[in-house]
Design a protein around this motif. Structure first.
Motif, PDB file in Angstrom:
ATOM      1  N   SER A 196       0.833  -1.205   0.000  1.00  0.00           N
ATOM      2  CA  SER A 196       0.000   0.000   0.000  1.00  0.00           C
ATOM      3  C   SER A 196       0.865   1.252   0.000  1.00  0.00           C
ATOM      4  O   SER A 196       0.380   2.353  -0.257  1.00  0.00           O
ATOM      5  CB  SER A 196      -0.930  -0.007   1.219  1.00  0.00           C
ATOM      6  N   GLY A 197       2.176   1.092   0.287  1.00  0.00           N
ATOM      7  CA  GLY A 197       3.093   2.239   0.332  1.00  0.00           C
ATOM      8  C   GLY A 197       3.296   2.839  -1.047  1.00  0.00           C
ATOM      9  O   GLY A 197       3.152   2.167  -2.065  1.00  0.00           O
ATOM     10  N   ASN A 198       3.645   4.123  -1.068  1.00  0.00           N
ATOM     11  CA  ASN A 198       3.694   4.897  -2.314  1.00  0.00           C
ATOM     12  C   ASN A 198       5.088   4.950  -2.933  1.00  0.00           C
ATOM     13  O   ASN A 198       6.083   4.786  -2.244  1.00  0.00           O
ATOM     14  CB  ASN A 198       3.271   6.339  -2.056  1.00  0.00           C
ATOM     15  N   GLY A 199       5.110   5.281  -4.215  1.00  0.00           N
ATOM     16  CA  GLY A 199       6.369   5.615  -4.887  1.00  0.00           C
ATOM     17  C   GLY A 199       6.477   4.978  -6.248  1.00  0.00           C
ATOM     18  O   GLY A 199       6.142   3.807  -6.418  1.00  0.00           O
ATOM     19  N   PHE A 200       6.945   5.780  -7.240  1.00  0.00           N
ATOM     20  CA  PHE A 200       7.168   5.238  -8.584  1.00  0.00           C
ATOM     21  C   PHE A 200       8.537   4.573  -8.688  1.00  0.00           C
ATOM     22  O   PHE A 200       8.947   4.167  -9.765  1.00  0.00           O
ATOM     23  CB  PHE A 200       7.037   6.349  -9.635  1.00  0.00           C
ATOM     24  N   HIS A 201       9.233   4.504  -7.582  1.00  0.00           N
ATOM     25  CA  HIS A 201      10.540   3.870  -7.594  1.00  0.00           C
ATOM     26  C   HIS A 201      10.356   2.358  -7.510  1.00  0.00           C
ATOM     27  O   HIS A 201       9.623   1.878  -6.658  1.00  0.00           O
ATOM     28  CB  HIS A 201      11.352   4.382  -6.388  1.00  0.00           C
ATOM     29  N   ALA A 202      11.020   1.635  -8.412  1.00  0.00           N
ATOM     30  CA  ALA A 202      10.864   0.168  -8.431  1.00  0.00           C
ATOM     31  C   ALA A 202      11.665  -0.474  -7.306  1.00  0.00           C
ATOM     32  O   ALA A 202      12.777  -0.956  -7.497  1.00  0.00           O
ATOM     33  CB  ALA A 202      11.284  -0.386  -9.783  1.00  0.00           C
ATOM     34  N   SER A 203      11.076  -0.446  -6.131  1.00  0.00           N
ATOM     35  CA  SER A 203      11.708  -1.055  -4.949  1.00  0.00           C
ATOM     36  C   SER A 203      10.586  -1.447  -4.002  1.00  0.00           C
ATOM     37  O   SER A 203       9.454  -0.976  -4.152  1.00  0.00           O
ATOM     38  CB  SER A 203      12.646  -0.038  -4.289  1.00  0.00           C
ATOM     39  N   PRO A 204      10.867  -2.307  -3.016  1.00  0.00           N
ATOM     40  CA  PRO A 204       9.780  -2.730  -2.123  1.00  0.00           C
ATOM     41  C   PRO A 204       9.142  -1.547  -1.391  1.00  0.00           C
ATOM     42  O   PRO A 204       9.832  -0.577  -1.057  1.00  0.00           O
ATOM     43  CB  PRO A 204      10.476  -3.658  -1.123  1.00  0.00           C
ATOM     44  N   ALA A 205       7.852  -1.628  -1.167  1.00  0.00           N
ATOM     45  CA  ALA A 205       7.140  -0.554  -0.459  1.00  0.00           C
ATOM     46  C   ALA A 205       7.529  -0.561   1.016  1.00  0.00           C
ATOM     47  O   ALA A 205       8.055  -1.550   1.531  1.00  0.00           O
ATOM     48  CB  ALA A 205       5.640  -0.782  -0.609  1.00  0.00           C
ATOM     49  N   ASN A 206       7.261   0.563   1.686  1.00  0.00           N
ATOM     50  CA  ASN A 206       7.510   0.580   3.136  1.00  0.00           C
ATOM     51  C   ASN A 206       6.213   0.443   3.934  1.00  0.00           C
ATOM     52  O   ASN A 206       6.221   0.454   5.150  1.00  0.00           O
ATOM     53  CB  ASN A 206       8.315   1.802   3.562  1.00  0.00           C
ATOM     54  N   GLU A 207       5.086   0.313   3.220  1.00  0.00           N
ATOM     55  CA  GLU A 207       3.814   0.074   3.924  1.00  0.00           C
ATOM     56  C   GLU A 207       3.036  -1.037   3.206  1.00  0.00           C
ATOM     57  O   GLU A 207       3.062  -1.121   1.976  1.00  0.00           O
ATOM     58  CB  GLU A 207       2.971   1.355   3.958  1.00  0.00           C
ATOM     59  N   TYR A 208       2.360  -1.845   4.016  1.00  0.00           N
ATOM     60  CA  TYR A 208       1.598  -2.985   3.472  1.00  0.00           C
ATOM     61  C   TYR A 208       0.285  -3.112   4.211  1.00  0.00           C
ATOM     62  O   TYR A 208       0.147  -2.639   5.348  1.00  0.00           O
ATOM     63  CB  TYR A 208       2.396  -4.298   3.640  1.00  0.00           C
ATOM     64  N   LYS A 209      -0.660  -3.800   3.579  1.00  0.00           N
ATOM     65  CA  LYS A 209      -1.910  -4.148   4.253  1.00  0.00           C
ATOM     66  C   LYS A 209      -2.090  -5.657   4.195  1.00  0.00           C
ATOM     67  O   LYS A 209      -1.908  -6.262   3.134  1.00  0.00           O
ATOM     68  CB  LYS A 209      -3.103  -3.510   3.543  1.00  0.00           C
ATOM     69  N   PHE A 210      -2.437  -6.225   5.350  1.00  0.00           N
ATOM     70  CA  PHE A 210      -2.831  -7.626   5.422  1.00  0.00           C
ATOM     71  C   PHE A 210      -4.332  -7.632   5.685  1.00  0.00           C
ATOM     72  O   PHE A 210      -4.803  -6.983   6.632  1.00  0.00           O
ATOM     73  CB  PHE A 210      -2.081  -8.327   6.569  1.00  0.00           C
ATOM     74  N   ILE A 211      -5.066  -8.298   4.828  1.00  0.00           N
ATOM     75  CA  ILE A 211      -6.530  -8.327   4.953  1.00  0.00           C
ATOM     76  C   ILE A 211      -6.998  -9.777   4.850  1.00  0.00           C
ATOM     77  O   ILE A 211      -6.398 -10.580   4.119  1.00  0.00           O
ATOM     78  CB  ILE A 211      -7.190  -7.479   3.822  1.00  0.00           C
ATOM     79  N   ILE A 212      -8.025 -10.111   5.609  1.00  0.00           N
ATOM     80  CA  ILE A 212      -8.719 -11.388   5.365  1.00  0.00           C
ATOM     81  C   ILE A 212     -10.180 -11.059   5.073  1.00  0.00           C
ATOM     82  O   ILE A 212     -10.850 -10.402   5.886  1.00  0.00           O
ATOM     83  CB  ILE A 212      -8.643 -12.358   6.560  1.00  0.00           C
ATOM     84  N   ALA A 213     -10.633 -11.462   3.892  1.00  0.00           N
ATOM     85  CA  ALA A 213     -12.034 -11.274   3.514  1.00  0.00           C
ATOM     86  C   ALA A 213     -12.651 -12.646   3.272  1.00  0.00           C
ATOM     87  O   ALA A 213     -11.932 -13.618   3.036  1.00  0.00           O
ATOM     88  CB  ALA A 213     -12.127 -10.421   2.258  1.00  0.00           C
ATOM     89  N   CYS A 214     -13.978 -12.710   3.349  1.00  0.00           N
ATOM     90  CA  CYS A 214     -14.664 -14.008   3.248  1.00  0.00           C
ATOM     91  C   CYS A 214     -15.805 -13.953   2.249  1.00  0.00           C
ATOM     92  O   CYS A 214     -16.500 -12.932   2.152  1.00  0.00           O
ATOM     93  CB  CYS A 214     -15.284 -14.381   4.593  1.00  0.00           C
ATOM     94  N   ALA A 215     -16.016 -15.078   1.574  1.00  0.00           N
ATOM     95  CA  ALA A 215     -17.103 -15.166   0.594  1.00  0.00           C
ATOM     96  C   ALA A 215     -17.810 -16.512   0.753  1.00  0.00           C
ATOM     97  O   ALA A 215     -17.209 -17.553   0.479  1.00  0.00           O
ATOM     98  CB  ALA A 215     -16.535 -15.044  -0.814  1.00  0.00           C
ATOM     99  N   PRO A 216     -19.079 -16.507   1.208  1.00  0.00           N
ATOM    100  CA  PRO A 216     -19.811 -17.778   1.268  1.00  0.00           C
ATOM    101  C   PRO A 216     -19.939 -18.325  -0.151  1.00  0.00           C
ATOM    102  O   PRO A 216     -20.296 -17.580  -1.062  1.00  0.00           O
ATOM    103  CB  PRO A 216     -21.173 -17.395   1.844  1.00  0.00           C
ATOM    104  N   SER A 217     -19.599 -19.595  -0.331  1.00  0.00           N
ATOM    105  CA  SER A 217     -19.457 -20.117  -1.691  1.00  0.00           C
ATOM    106  C   SER A 217     -20.030 -21.508  -1.857  1.00  0.00           C
ATOM    107  O   SER A 217     -19.954 -22.332  -0.944  1.00  0.00           O
ATOM    108  CB  SER A 217     -17.971 -20.151  -2.060  1.00  0.00           C
ATOM    109  N   GLY A 218     -20.530 -21.753  -3.060  1.00  0.00           N
ATOM    110  CA  GLY A 218     -20.924 -23.100  -3.455  1.00  0.00           C
ATOM    111  C   GLY A 218     -19.710 -23.802  -4.044  1.00  0.00           C
ATOM    112  O   GLY A 218     -18.584 -23.356  -3.863  1.00  0.00           O
ATOM    113  N   SER A 219     -19.913 -24.883  -4.787  1.00  0.00           N
ATOM    114  CA  SER A 219     -18.754 -25.606  -5.303  1.00  0.00           C
ATOM    115  C   SER A 219     -18.159 -24.866  -6.506  1.00  0.00           C
ATOM    116  O   SER A 219     -18.836 -24.117  -7.204  1.00  0.00           O
ATOM    117  CB  SER A 219     -19.108 -27.046  -5.650  1.00  0.00           C
ATOM    118  N   TYR A 220     -16.865 -25.075  -6.742  1.00  0.00           N
ATOM    119  CA  TYR A 220     -16.083 -24.272  -7.679  1.00  0.00           C
ATOM    120  C   TYR A 220     -16.333 -24.662  -9.132  1.00  0.00           C
ATOM    121  O   TYR A 220     -16.662 -23.828  -9.964  1.00  0.00           O
ATOM    122  CB  TYR A 220     -14.607 -24.444  -7.331  1.00  0.00           C
ATOM    123  N   PHE A 221     -16.154 -25.918  -9.435  1.00  0.00           N
ATOM    124  CA  PHE A 221     -16.406 -26.402 -10.790  1.00  0.00           C
ATOM    125  C   PHE A 221     -17.618 -27.312 -10.739  1.00  0.00           C
ATOM    126  O   PHE A 221     -17.822 -28.014  -9.784  1.00  0.00           O
ATOM    127  CB  PHE A 221     -15.242 -27.253 -11.296  1.00  0.00           C
TER     128      PHE A 221
END
Ligand code: PMP
Length: 352
Positions: free
Chosen positions: A147-172
């Motif tokens: 989530s950290g900013n910058g057009f410089h091609a290097s690792p960001a200094n800020e990140y977000k860890f998120i867990i989201a959920c989706a009630p689901s039926g079968s995949y295939f």
């Protein structure tokens, strides 16, 4: 002693969307539950995770996720048994793999307690969202992105860890016809194929579309060097049964170490099925299809558990697989889901 669980703040949604959801007709991963877990990385450390209402995220246009694809994810499920008790399947494996992916993408490690206790807190809040219909579950998507900013091609200094959920039926639904890929590669030696990096999936879409245009639902990925050995089935590990031996390719730089794959190998051994983890050549597959010793092929992964393959295309020719009364695919799927839904003894200690 204060545990992390006591520190996980819970902000409840003002109203629930649950009554708008048709739990009898769930597709896969397209409706989301009321809450998500969020944890921010800033100034060299992760903040305590919190459960908040599911909501959009605002990011700066220069956020590095948009430019350099620093993003990883996991896929897992929560299952509800007949008595309404909730189960996870080998969740610590997802946590380990997320951190393996994080290392490869130069993303900071998420502490195991943040992942596990955050997940438990979220699932407790969302327990009404776990469907009880056969084959349904709450699909859980943990992910970390820059989530950290910058057009410089290097690792960001800020990140977000998120867990989201989706009630689901079968995949295939039903068997899939697959194309053995001879031009494109999913992964390369020394690359990021073993990580669940977002870009790995973006790279699969175009070749998969080309295969779909020819009438195949999935691609069988082959090794990038020779295209002679099969490696994965779409976003699943691949299994092949020749005569009575069940085989899968060894994990490597290029293959995701699937939790379903290793569980299936253990269950198969427990069932007395002969298993081999070794390189499987396309030549061997074609020969086995021609002489009738190729009995089954299937993909294995969290979403579908086991996804049987009806036939494969290679070099402009189609090879059909037989219809079996008693397939390894259905036996193994049954045993896996019996453990996941608490319908059978868990002799491996996988339920959580
Ligand atoms: N291979 C790839 C490329 C995948 O994306 C997945 C899904 N995570 C798998 C295999 C299966 O892994 P698992 O059994 O852990 O879901």
């Amino acid at each position: 002693m204060e545990t992390l669980a006591n520190k996980i703040a819970i902000e409840r949604a003002k109203s629930s969307k649950i009554h708008d959801v048709d739990f009898d007709n769930l597709s896969f991963g397209s409706v989301y539950s009321d809450h998500m877990l969020v944890c921010d990385y800033k100034d060299g450390e992760w903040s305590a995770p919190k459960v908040v209402p599911y909501q959009p995220i605002t990011l700066d246009p220069s956020a590095k996720i948009f430019h350099y694809g620093q993003s990883i994810f996991e896929g897992m499920k929560a299952y509800k048994d007949e008595n309404g008790k909730v189960w996870l399947f080998r969740p610590e494996e997802n946590c380990k793999r997320l951190n393996k992916s994080a290392e490869r993408l130069a993303i900071p490690q998420i502490p195991e307690a943040y992942f596990m206790e955050g997940l438990n807190a979220l699932i407790q809040v969302e327990s009404d969202w776990i469907p009880q219909n056969p084959g349904s579950s709450l699909y859980i998507r943990p992910f970390i992105f820059a989530s950290g900013n910058g057009f410089h091609a290097s690792p960001a200094n800020e990140y977000k860890f998120i867990i989201a959920c989706a009630p689901s039926g079968s995949y295939f639904s039903g068997k899939v016809k697959v194309l053995i890929e001879e031009t494109y590669s999913r992964a390369a030696n020394g690359g990021v194929g073993y990580a669940k990096a977002g870009g790995n999936y973006a790279g699969q879409f175009y070749p998969t579309k080309l295969a779909a245009d020819k009438g195949y639902q999935q691609v069988i990925w082959t090794d990038d060097n020779t295209h002679e050995f099969i490696e994965e089935a779409g976003a699943m590990n691949v299994f092949v049964r020749i005569n009575d031996t069940l085989m899968t390719a060894p994990t490597s730089d290029r293959i995701l170490d699937g939790i379903t794959r290793k569980s299936i190998l253990d269950i198969a051994k427990d069932e007395g099925i002969k298993t081999e983890v070794r390189k499987i050549s396309v030549h061997e597959l074609v020969k086995a299809a021609e002489n009738g010793s190729l009995k089954e092929m299937f993909g294995a992964g969290t979403a579908a558990v086991v996804s049987p393959i009806s036939g494969f295309g290679y070099h402009g020719k189609d090879y059909d697989l037989p219809e079996l009364e008693e397939s390894y695919a259905s036996l193994l799927k049954q045993r896996m889901t019996d453990i996941q839904y608490n319908r059978a003894e868990d002799k491996f200690g996988w339920r959580h």
